[in-house]
Design a protein around this motif. Structure first.
Motif, mmCIF file in Angstrom:
data_model
loop_
_atom_site.group_PDB
_atom_site.id
_atom_site.type_symbol
_atom_site.label_atom_id
_atom_site.label_comp_id
_atom_site.label_asym_id
_atom_site.label_seq_id
_atom_site.Cartn_x
_atom_site.Cartn_y
_atom_site.Cartn_z
ATOM 1 N N GLY A 288 -44.551 -64.423 5.124
ATOM 2 C CA GLY A 288 -43.978 -63.830 3.908
ATOM 3 C C GLY A 288 -44.979 -63.887 2.770
ATOM 4 N N GLY A 289 -45.720 -64.968 2.746
ATOM 5 C CA GLY A 289 -46.717 -65.168 1.695
ATOM 6 C C GLY A 289 -47.841 -64.136 1.734
ATOM 7 N N LYS A 290 -47.951 -63.423 2.873
ATOM 8 C CA LYS A 290 -48.930 -62.338 2.947
ATOM 9 C C LYS A 290 -48.237 -60.990 2.752
ATOM 10 N N LEU A 291 -47.090 -60.889 3.392
ATOM 11 C CA LEU A 291 -46.356 -59.619 3.278
ATOM 12 C C LEU A 291 -45.929 -59.344 1.840
ATOM 13 N N ARG A 292 -45.887 -60.410 1.035
ATOM 14 C CA ARG A 292 -45.415 -60.240 -0.341
ATOM 15 C C ARG A 292 -46.263 -59.235 -1.120
ATOM 16 N N TYR A 293 -47.525 -59.098 -0.717
ATOM 17 C CA TYR A 293 -48.382 -58.179 -1.483
ATOM 18 C C TYR A 293 -47.876 -56.749 -1.418
ATOM 19 N N PHE A 294 -47.052 -56.484 -0.401
ATOM 20 C CA PHE A 294 -46.425 -55.165 -0.345
ATOM 21 C C PHE A 294 -45.608 -54.940 -1.622
ATOM 22 N N GLY A 295 -45.156 -56.033 -2.208
ATOM 23 C CA GLY A 295 -44.361 -55.943 -3.435
ATOM 24 C C GLY A 295 -45.174 -55.522 -4.649
ATOM 25 N N ASP A 296 -46.461 -55.392 -4.490
ATOM 26 C CA ASP A 296 -47.314 -54.868 -5.554
ATOM 27 C C ASP A 296 -47.086 -55.588 -6.898
ATOM 28 N N SER A 297 -46.988 -56.899 -6.820
ATOM 29 C CA SER A 297 -46.812 -57.777 -7.983
ATOM 30 C C SER A 297 -45.367 -57.847 -8.484
ATOM 31 N N TYR A 298 -44.503 -57.047 -7.905
ATOM 32 C CA TYR A 298 -43.085 -57.138 -8.303
ATOM 33 C C TYR A 298 -42.331 -58.147 -7.441
ATOM 34 N N GLN A 299 -42.978 -58.677 -6.444
ATOM 35 C CA GLN A 299 -42.315 -59.647 -5.564
ATOM 36 C C GLN A 299 -41.965 -60.905 -6.350
ATOM 37 N N ILE A 300 -40.953 -61.608 -5.850
ATOM 38 C CA ILE A 300 -40.482 -62.826 -6.511
ATOM 39 C C ILE A 300 -40.378 -63.921 -5.454
ATOM 40 N N LEU B 113 -38.911 -68.697 -0.194
ATOM 41 C CA LEU B 113 -38.574 -67.343 0.248
ATOM 42 C C LEU B 113 -39.263 -66.330 -0.656
ATOM 43 N N TRP B 114 -39.586 -65.196 -0.080
ATOM 44 C CA TRP B 114 -40.107 -64.096 -0.905
ATOM 45 C C TRP B 114 -39.104 -62.962 -0.944
ATOM 46 N N ARG B 115 -38.966 -62.422 -2.105
ATOM 47 C CA ARG B 115 -38.104 -61.243 -2.280
ATOM 48 C C ARG B 115 -39.027 -60.074 -2.587
ATOM 49 N N ILE B 116 -39.060 -59.157 -1.627
ATOM 50 C CA ILE B 116 -39.951 -58.009 -1.817
ATOM 51 C C ILE B 116 -39.092 -56.781 -2.129
ATOM 52 N N PRO B 117 -39.309 -56.180 -3.280
ATOM 53 C CA PRO B 117 -38.453 -55.038 -3.624
ATOM 54 C C PRO B 117 -38.702 -53.857 -2.685
ATOM 55 N N VAL B 118 -37.630 -53.277 -2.175
ATOM 56 C CA VAL B 118 -37.718 -52.091 -1.322
ATOM 57 C C VAL B 118 -36.696 -51.069 -1.823
ATOM 58 N N ASP C 185 -37.531 -61.102 -19.907
ATOM 59 C CA ASP C 185 -37.296 -60.593 -21.239
ATOM 60 C C ASP C 185 -38.392 -59.594 -21.575
ATOM 61 N N GLY C 186 -38.005 -58.418 -22.000
ATOM 62 C CA GLY C 186 -38.952 -57.354 -22.280
ATOM 63 C C GLY C 186 -40.061 -57.753 -23.221
ATOM 64 N N ILE C 187 -39.780 -58.744 -24.068
ATOM 65 C CA ILE C 187 -40.807 -59.195 -25.001
ATOM 66 C C ILE C 187 -41.886 -59.969 -24.264
ATOM 67 N N GLU C 188 -41.473 -60.629 -23.195
ATOM 68 C CA GLU C 188 -42.431 -61.421 -22.428
ATOM 69 C C GLU C 188 -42.859 -60.639 -21.196
ATOM 70 N N LEU C 189 -43.056 -61.335 -20.098
ATOM 71 C CA LEU C 189 -43.562 -60.697 -18.882
ATOM 72 C C LEU C 189 -42.617 -59.663 -18.292
ATOM 73 N N ASN C 190 -41.334 -59.822 -18.576
ATOM 74 C CA ASN C 190 -40.321 -58.929 -18.022
ATOM 75 C C ASN C 190 -40.147 -59.107 -16.526
ATOM 76 N N ARG C 191 -40.443 -60.270 -16.026
ATOM 77 C CA ARG C 191 -40.303 -60.514 -14.595
ATOM 78 C C ARG C 191 -39.135 -61.458 -14.300
ATOM 79 N N GLY C 192 -38.349 -61.735 -15.277
ATOM 80 C CA GLY C 192 -37.166 -62.559 -15.047
ATOM 81 C C GLY C 192 -35.977 -61.656 -14.744
ATOM 82 N N GLU C 193 -34.887 -62.277 -14.337
ATOM 83 C CA GLU C 193 -33.701 -61.478 -14.031
ATOM 84 C C GLU C 193 -32.438 -62.239 -14.406
ATOM 85 N N VAL C 194 -31.458 -61.472 -14.821
ATOM 86 C CA VAL C 194 -30.121 -62.031 -15.005
ATOM 87 C C VAL C 194 -29.213 -61.263 -14.055
#
Lengths: 452, 302, 272, 549, 113
Positions: free
Chosen positions: B117-129, B138-143, C258-267
């Protein structure tokens, strides 16, 4: 005001003029007073340049005929007062000193020292004034300036959650709005003044732009402004939520970004409402953000005369601005834990020394109830609700009128006081020094208390 | 020896050490989990040409999966632990992440882990969590559907590949019936999978070939059609068809147990003879002797 | 495992600071050794025995009994073992703990688990402000561990938290997850205002709806599968009545900020 | 009552008096070093110990509004480093910006007995003096920030050199300052007036004034010379921290034309390379120039790894740092006089620039040919806390230790320096010079930094140890003004130090020139500006030597 | 009739001048117990200048005199009162870890006495 007019009828030949005296009523600490002092009558008959509050401050401070010390309501000598006070403090397990906003720095330094010696707590009226701004500062820092800089340069002046016309009357005229400055040759004409508040106040007419905001929505509006300044999106419901339209916000943002030198002054409309330190943090951050585009500063419009000095003194002696606890032989800081409202409301403090303030009238009910149960030492130039319930009540001279010393203006500029006439009462500094010396004697040999 | 009428040859199956991983695929429905598993285990019969052997281990009821959804356990083996991470990343990335509603979790507790998962996460293009819960990352990869959830890392362990039985029948039908019975019985064992279609192989192979480039070729000794031509033939008279069953397992005991069950099941269904493939004990680490396995009680695990 | 019982016999008149109450400090001490440990009663140095009757020598399992709402800093720096508190407890419980468990069968004061890096704190009653928060001025808050409050908690839950899991069974005050750097906060009840202000990353989930700041933008309503892991963990840890199947299976509104910050959080707010 | 003290059998390092480790006795009476004492004098047996004059910090930030802001800003720093009281001393908090009491005591526990606060906007002098009064044990003075002063600029613009010098003297006298301080001259006007711009060249015109930073620098050097101030202008050059800033630094030093000048924290001004590109060490041309020009003194401003706080009157610099790592940032404009920026900061071994700066500081020390003029400082707390001085001393004295330390830092940075090739080790005498005799001489403090007759009896006695960090970390005895303040590593008594200040002469008429400017542009009354002597408490006027007298 | 409104205590000039004259004096007491209400709200509550109203919060209650403010100056639903003992009576003590009680934004129930 009634008494001031009554005493006016008398005339005296023994008149003294004090030039460039300082008014310590509010945080403006105007140092350009010209006082006419009737030395026989022990009162100030005229205070040139003073505002309405300043005039009241000077005229009302006459020498009352009252005992210097009351112990349990009975007249006593200064020495007896000091002895009892020292005993109370030394016997206490969780003593606290509070107030100090109407004291000189010299007195404040002794007050902190006493608490250091007896391992008590020191707190100032900051904690119920701009304490939250101090906490915000610890989180985000600030961009700030002395008031002269604002006079010289600020072309956009925004007041948020304050009513200087009534709380700091000369803030407009001496420092921030009307005066001409180095790069503001035409005074107010060269500045745009914006006022943001939940209601119209006597300050409102001065503003070029008045923004009426729903109560309790300051944080949301400030947050939206921060987002817009950074070019980020905000919710479409902003007007519905806050009462401020998108157009107004956009206009404000464009004015702020395009100002040459902008300033955000803020009042207790931010610190005393839901959100407290975060409200202050939002406005400090907004000013910092704006420095990406132009020069911008933010300043709390601070209250009582030397509350800023108290912050400074407590900070340099302990490292923390207010709410400091010495129980363990070194300073600790935690607002909500060591602040006065809390230690009273939770019933923790077992003795208190209240200097130049009146928590018994302006603290929450639960805190006041506890105050009535514990020995209070009060030092004040006037009788107050607090002095009424004190075990030991010292009547002290008024700083700036009867005593010299140092005070700090709201912008941290230190000023020396020029006293107008002598008082038969000791200064709070003198009383505190007496207590300090006595406390030291009482603790001699008590190594456990003296060393941490 | 004989079980009923079935002759058990006194020989052994020779198995190799492999590197194994277990992947749990869950989905909103069993069907989607199966679809992902089928896709992921496609073209995974033999390391000879597939680089990997994989198959479904079992289905997992929803109360037992990490996210309480229907799940499938898939076992995937490679010849070395250097190649397994790449296979997992490729196959999970192409076959599971792409498949609606699925999520993908590690199914092996092991100190030895590979990052997936730690590699596949790059598919998330920085949006992964990433999320860390109770030690599990766990990785959450947006699809396009929502999010694909996958464990940071997967446990790997030494495993056993190449456990096998070779089943002789008097007819193709009988041989196949016995082979299917054996495969079904073997598959029941936890930690076992059968990489070939339905678990049964008809094209057993030997090492090498007359053609230089081939590393394996048809096992002519077992081809009924070559009985008269091949000098190596082992096909007795009356035998019309032979099938092999290959079983890979997470450990030696699982393979043994599977083979034990397989022998008995095939014998029950009328196999004429059961033997096993080996290379003389020179190549594999594990030798599973059929007589030893067959002797143990039919209904009792080893 | 033998239990060390500390029973409050004399309630403190002013706050009592007892950072010595932790398995590590008590370990190996006799009853009288424990009673002689130094505590601070306001500004007076006192002994633990002045306030507590100790039964059993120091071990990894500590039981405390009595109204400890004026007793601060229990379990400071704890790394292993268990502290069970039968009654209310004062501020700073579990301060800086890195392992082990603290179980409070009552209410807790402000600052539950500040600077925590591991372990677990369970409060069966309510908690005060700043559950799992950074101390003032500190840029990063808790870096791990779990804090479960069955009842309500007040403002600034998880202020500046960097990692870890905080769950509130009841309602939360204002500024839940303010300035969060990462980590997970779940509030089963209502949240106050300004949730997630200044958050950079991290998850704040609630089973109720909540007012959102203007700098949080609605993304979608979906089923966040990962959340099940947290909800299941809560079900397994005493929240079974509060966390229902519909919450495991349901959809949540996702706001990012928060849009002011990184915007990578979620509620995430439970929708249906 | 006369108090006498004799320190016997110690190895004495007193470079000013050419005593280099000789075992001899030191005598003290009434706070001064004397040639003999009576037999009833208290005796300290310093056998096996090193006796040195009390150390002098020529450049640090320990008091005043910016320090107090930085203090308030970092409660997290104080919480983890408390300073408990003792039976004789007050409590406080430490961290990289300690409280006033902790500052004084901690300086003393390291053998420092004098420290100079290096940047004070004159309008805040009262505040500084109040804090210094609460800074125990040590003697102290402060440098007055005049290099961006709007009124003085006006005089320079009008070409009124005489009045300029009078006004400079008035300012020092009015606030009880010790020396003139210039910080990034010319930058304030651009920072405040031109939307956070900065000066980039010493020959650039300063908005509104028709003068250049070079003009300002020359004028102050000349003024200090004419007024005969004990310490020359203390200059924080333009372009601090910018790659390629050595040309600015060299231009500034050349402007002195042989007159005395002190270059503050020179390490920060010794970057080679091109502007806006990755910096390299530019130490060589800088130290060569300093070595060759005896009119120049400097303090290094060594960077030490760990927590620091950027705290400077150079507001644009703080802004630049703020944009590296968005964290707490303080900016504070002081009307007509100064700017100020504060950023909590941390120097890390792995970061290229930080490692480069660390190495550059060491290069400066190790390539210096005259320890009397290249002095020890960390620009506390900008390069690190003053508490890290012992570690720095060890880095200078112990090349094996240094070699090991070099291996732990960013090697790419080290490769941009010649640090590896420098094998020099400072001697105890050289340490005594860069921490005592040298700073005292540069400051013109004739009674400090030595143990000759008539010197202030500020004495430190260390147990001699192989590990120099350990040795300098905790002197066994510290004597201040002849009083045994630290005895066997513990405080024996509290003590108040003095304020050191100058009273340059000037024609009082200059006040009439200044007053109208105040009425127009300041927010305080002129008559309330000058600081009364009440704020001096214990103090000493250090004489000036004006040219025309 | 009882309505919930937001009470905003604050400084006023008279509060300031009467404060220095003495907190125990009548003027200060008068100033700090005079509340401003929106004119429309007053009409709706059937109040006129000088009427007594009761303000009740979660923690306390107080009786003050009311006077009308123009709709444009004081929005409906708000009450302004100069700081003083009556406003303290209504103030909750929880400072939420800040030391600052919520002094400027209190929900109060308003009723005519």
């Amino acid at each position: 005001m009634v008494e001031a007019t009554q005493t006016k009828s008398k005339e005296s030949k023994n008149i003294k003029i004090v030039k460039d005296a300082t008014c310590t009523f509010c945080g403006c600490v105007c140092d350009d007073m010209e006082l006419t002092v009737d030395l026989d009558e022990h009162r100030i008959t005229k205070a040139k340049k003073a505002c309405v509050l300043g005039r009241a401050w000077f005229y009302e401070h006459t020498i009352d005929d009252r005992p210097v010390v009351l112990i349990d309501g009975k007249e006593a000598t200064l020495e007896e007062g000091i002895e009892t006070a020292a005993q109370v403090l030394v016997d206490a397990k969780f003593p606290i000193t509070y107030g100090l906003s109407d004291s000189t720095c010299e007195a404040q330094r002794v007050a902190v020292e006493i608490m250091d010696i007896i391992n008590g707590s020191i707190d100032t009226t900051t904690s119920v004034c701009h304490g939250p701004s101090g906490m915000a500062f610890q989180g985000v820092g600030e961009s700030t300036a002395t008031l002269g800089e604002i006079k010289n340069r600020a072309d956009l002046v925004i007041y948020w959650g304050g009513n200087p016309a009534e709380s700091h009357p000369r803030h407009f005229t001496k420092y921030a709005v009307t005066p001409k400055g180095m790069y503001i040759p035409n005074g107010k004409k060269d500045r745009t003044v914006v006022l943001v508040d939940v209601r119209r106040t006597p300050s409102t007419p001065l503003a070029d732009i008045f923004v009426l905001i729903k109560p309790g929505k300051d944080f949301e509006v400030l947050w939206a402004l921060r987002a817009l300044v950074k070019g980020k999106k905000i919710s479409e419901n902003i007007e519905k939520d806050t009462g401020v339209s998108r157009e107004v916000l956009d206009d404000l943002v464009s004015r702020m970004k395009n100002a040459q030198y902008g300033v955000l002054f803020f009042g207790m409309g931010l610190t005393m409402t839901r959100g407290r330190h975060f409200n202050s943090g939002a406005i400090l951050s907004l000013a910092s953000d704006l420095n990406e585009f132009t020069h911008f500063v933010a300043k709390p419009v601070r209250g009582h005369g030397n509350v800023t000095g108290a912050d400074n003194v407590v900070s340099w002696q302990t490292g923390y601005p207010f709410g400091v606890n010495f129980n363990r032989g070194f300073p600790r800081f935690n607002p909500g834990e060591f602040t006065t409202t809390d230690v009273f409301s939770r019933g923790e403090a077992d003795a208190a020394m209240i200097i130049a303030s009146d928590p018994a009238s302006n603290f929450p009910k639960k805190a006041i109830e506890h105050m009535k149960k514990i020995p209070i030492i009060s030092l004040d130039a006037k009788d107050t609700c607090t002095s009424k319930i004190a075990k030991v009540r010292f009547a002290v001279a008024t700083y700036g009128i009867n005593t010299g010393g140092t005070v700090y203006r709201m912008d941290d500029v230190p000023i020396s006081l020029r006293p107008a006439f002598d008082s038969p009462f000791p200064s709070d500094q003198e009383v505190l020094e007496g207590i300090r010396n006595r406390v030291k004697e009482l603790l001699k040999g008590d190594k456990a208390r003296l060393a941490a | 020896m004989k079980i009923n009428k079935t002759e058990i040859v006194d020989t052994f199956a020779e198995a190799f050490e492999m590197c194994g991983a277990r992947v749990i695929i869950t989905a909103d429905t069993k069907q989607w989990a199966r679809a992902a598993a089928a896709s992921m285990t496609g073209f995974a019969t033999s390391v000879i040409r597939c680089k990997l052997e994989a198959a479904v281990e079992c289905e997992i009821p929803e109360e037992d999966t990490p996210d309480r959804r229907p799940g499938i356990s898939v076992l995937l083996f490679t010849m070395s632990n250097k190649t397994i991470a790449g296979q997992l990343i490729d196959r999970i990335g192409q076959c599971v992440m792409t498949c609606p509603t699925t999520a993908c979790y590690n199914g092996l507790e092991s100190d030895n882990k590979v990052i997936v998962g730690g590699k596949l996460r790059y598919f998330g293009d920085s949006y992964q969590i990433s999320k860390l819960i109770d030690g599990r990352k766990l990785w959450r990869i947006p699809v396009m559907e929502g999010e694909f959830l996958i464990d940071e890392s997967f446990g790997i362990q030494p495993a056993v590949g190449g456990g096998n039985l070779i089943i002789f029948g008097v007819s193709k039908n009988i041989a196949l019936r016995a082979a299917i019975a054996a495969a079904n019985a073997m598959r029941e064992v936890a930690g076992i999978f059968l990489p070939f279609p339905q678990g049964v192989v008809r094209s057993g192979s030997k090492i090498g070939a007359r053609y230089k480039k081939l590393i394996a070729s048809t096992n002519d000794a077992y081809c009924p059609t070559l009985r008269s031509i091949s000098s190596n033939t082992v096909v007795p008279d009356k035998v019309e068809a032979i099938y092999e069953i290959v079983a890979d397992g997470l450990d030696e005991d699982a393979v043994k147990e599977a083979m034990r069950r397989g022998i008995h099941a095939a014998a029950d269904k009328g196999a004429m003879l059961i033997t096993a493939g080996n290379y003389g004990g020179k190549l594999g680490k594990y030798n599973f002797h059929l007589h030893e396995l067959a002797k143990s009680n039919k209904n009792k695990r080893i | 495992m033998s239990t060390t019982l500390l029973k409050l016999h004399t309630p403190p008149q002013v706050p009592l600071e007892t950072e010595v109450i932790s398995p590590t400090s008590l370990s190996g001490l006799s009853e009288s050794g424990i009673e002689h440990l130094q505590v601070m009663h306001g500004n007076v140095k006192a002994k633990l025995g002045d306030f507590f009757k100790v039964t059993g020598k120091g071990g990894s399992d500590i039981h405390l009994e009595g109204d400890l709402s004026n007793v601060k800093m229990i379990g400071t720096g704890m790394s292993t073992g268990k502290i069970t508190i039968d009654g209310d407890v004062g501020m700073h419980v579990g301060m800086g703990m890195s392992g082990g468990e603290i179980l409070v069968h009552g209410d807790a004061g402000d600052w539950v688990g500040p600077e925590m890096s591991g372990g677990r704190i369970v409060v069966k009653g309510n908690a005060g402000h700043m559950v799992g928060s950074a101390y003032r001025g500190q840029p990063a808050g808790i870096s791990g561990g779990e804090i479960f409050i069955y009842g309500n908690a007040k403002n600034e839950i998880g202020n500046s938290m960097r990692r870890g899991f905080i769950a509130i069974g009841g309602n939360a005050g204002d500024f839940t997850g303010v300035n969060m750097l990462a980590g997970t906060i779940i509030v089963a009840g209502e949240m106050g205002i300004r949730t997630g202000a200044g958050m950079k990353r991290g998850t704040i989930a609630s089973l109720q709806s909540a007012p959102m700041l203007p700098t949080f933008e609605y993304s979608c309503t979906y089923h966040p599968l990962f959340l099940r892991f947290y909800l299941i963990r809560l079900q397994e840890n005493g929240f079974r009545r509060i966390i229902q199947d519909k919450h495991l299976n349901g959809k949540y509104k996702r706001y990012s900020g928060d849009g002011i910050e990184l915007n990578r959080g979620e509620v995430l707010l439970f929708a249906r | 009552m006369s108090s006498e003290l004799k320190i016997v059998n110690g190895r004495v390092y007193d470079p000013k008096n050419n005593i280099d480790g000789k075992v001899q006795d030191v005598y003290v009476r009434d706070g001064k070093i004397v040639e003999s004492v009576s037999s009833s004098a208290t005796k300290i047996d310093a056998h096996g110990m090193v006796v040195m004059p009390g150390a002098v910090d020529i450049h640090c930030h320990i008091a005043g509004p910016k320090v107090n802001l930085a203090r308030k800003l970092q409660p997290e720093d104080h919480r983890l480093d408390v300073h408990p009281k003792t039976a004789v001393t007050r409590s406080g908090t430490g961290g990289v910006v300690p409280s006033t009491f902790a500052t004084g005591y901690r300086y003393a526990t390291m053998g420092y007995t004098t420290a100079m606060e290096a940047a004070v906007p004159p309008i805040t002098a009262r505040h500084v003096l109040e804090e210094l009064d609460d800074t125990p044990v040590i003697d102290k003075g402060f440098y007055v920030l005049l290099g961006n002063n709007a009124f003085l600029y006006k005089l320079l613009k009008e070409g009124r050199k005489k009045e300029f010098q009078e006004a400079v003297a008035w300012w020092i006298d009015s606030v009880h300052g010790y020396a003139l301080k210039l910080v990034n001259p010319g930058s304030d006007e651009l920072w405040k007036g031109r939307k956070n711009a900065n000066i980039t060249d010493v020959n650039e015109k300063i908005d509104h004034y028709d003068i250049t930073p070079m003009h300002v620098i020359e004028s102050f050097i000349e003024a200090a010379d004419e007024l005969g101030l004990p310490h020359p202008p203390h200059i924080h050059c333009n372009n601090l921290g910018h790659s390629g800033n050595i040309s600015t630094t060299l231009d500034t030093m050349k402007a002195a034309e042989g007159r005395r000048v002190h270059m503050a924290h020179i390490q920060f001004h010794s970057f080679g390379g091109e502007i806006n590109k990755n910096a390299v060490s530019g130490v060589k041309p800088i130290i060569d120039f300093i070595n060759a020009n005896e009119n120049i003194t400097t303090d290094v401003g060594q960077v030490m790894f760990g927590k620091a706080t950027a705290m400077t009157a150079d507001a644009p610099l703080a802004w630049m740092l703020r944009n590296v790592k968005f964290n707490k940032w303080v900016n504070a404009d002081t009307e007509c006089e100064s700017g100020c920026g504060i950023i909590p900061f941390s120097y890390q071994e792995s970061v290229y620039t930080h490692a480069l700066q660390w190495a550059m500081g060491l290069e400066l020390f190790l390539m210096s040919k005259d320890p009397w003029r290249v002095l020890l400082s960390t620009d506390h707390p900008n390069g690190g806390s003053f508490m890290s001085y012992p570690k720095l001393i060890k880095l200078l004295m112990d090349s094996a230790y240094r070699k090991e330390a070099i291996e732990h830092v960013n090697q790419k940075a080290i490769n941009k320096t010649v640090l590896r090739e420098l094998t020099r080790e400072y001697t105890l005498s050289e340490i005594a010079i860069i921490t005592r005799a040298g700073p005292a001489r540069a400051l013109g403090l004739e009674n400090k930094g030595h143990l000759g007759r008539g010197a202030d009896a500020d004495i430190t006695i260390y147990t001699e140890e192989e590990d120099k960090e350990q040795m300098f970390n905790a002197p066994r005895y510290v004597i201040k003004d002849g009083v045994l303040v630290i005895k066997d590593h513990e405080f024996a008594t509290d003590h108040k130090g003095k304020i050191l200040h100058c009273k340059p002469g000037y024609n009082a008429d200059i006040a009439d020139e200044i007053e109208p400017f105040f009425e127009d542009y300041y927010s305080v009354k002129f008559s309330n500006y000058a600081v009364s002597e009440d704020y001096l408490h214990h103090h000493e006027v250090i004489p000036t030597h004006p040219k025309d007298s | 009739m009882v309505e919930t409104m937001i009470l905003v205590p604050g400084r006023s000039q008279k509060q300031g001048t009467s404060l220095v004259a003495g907190k125990l004096k009548d003027e200060y007491k008068r100033v700090t117990s005079t509340a401003e209400l929106n004119e429309k709200d007053m009409r709706r509550l059937k109040l006129k200048d000088g009427d007594k109203i009761r303000l009740k919060s979660d923690v306390g209650q107080t009786v003050v005199t009311c006077i009308a403010k123009k709709d444009a100056d004081l929005p409906s639903g708000m009450i302004f009162i100069p700081y003083g003992p009556p406003s303290s009576e209504l103030m909750a003590h929880d400072t939420a870890g800040s030391g600052m009680p919520l002094s400027k934004h209190m929900e109060v129930k308003v009723s005519k006495v």
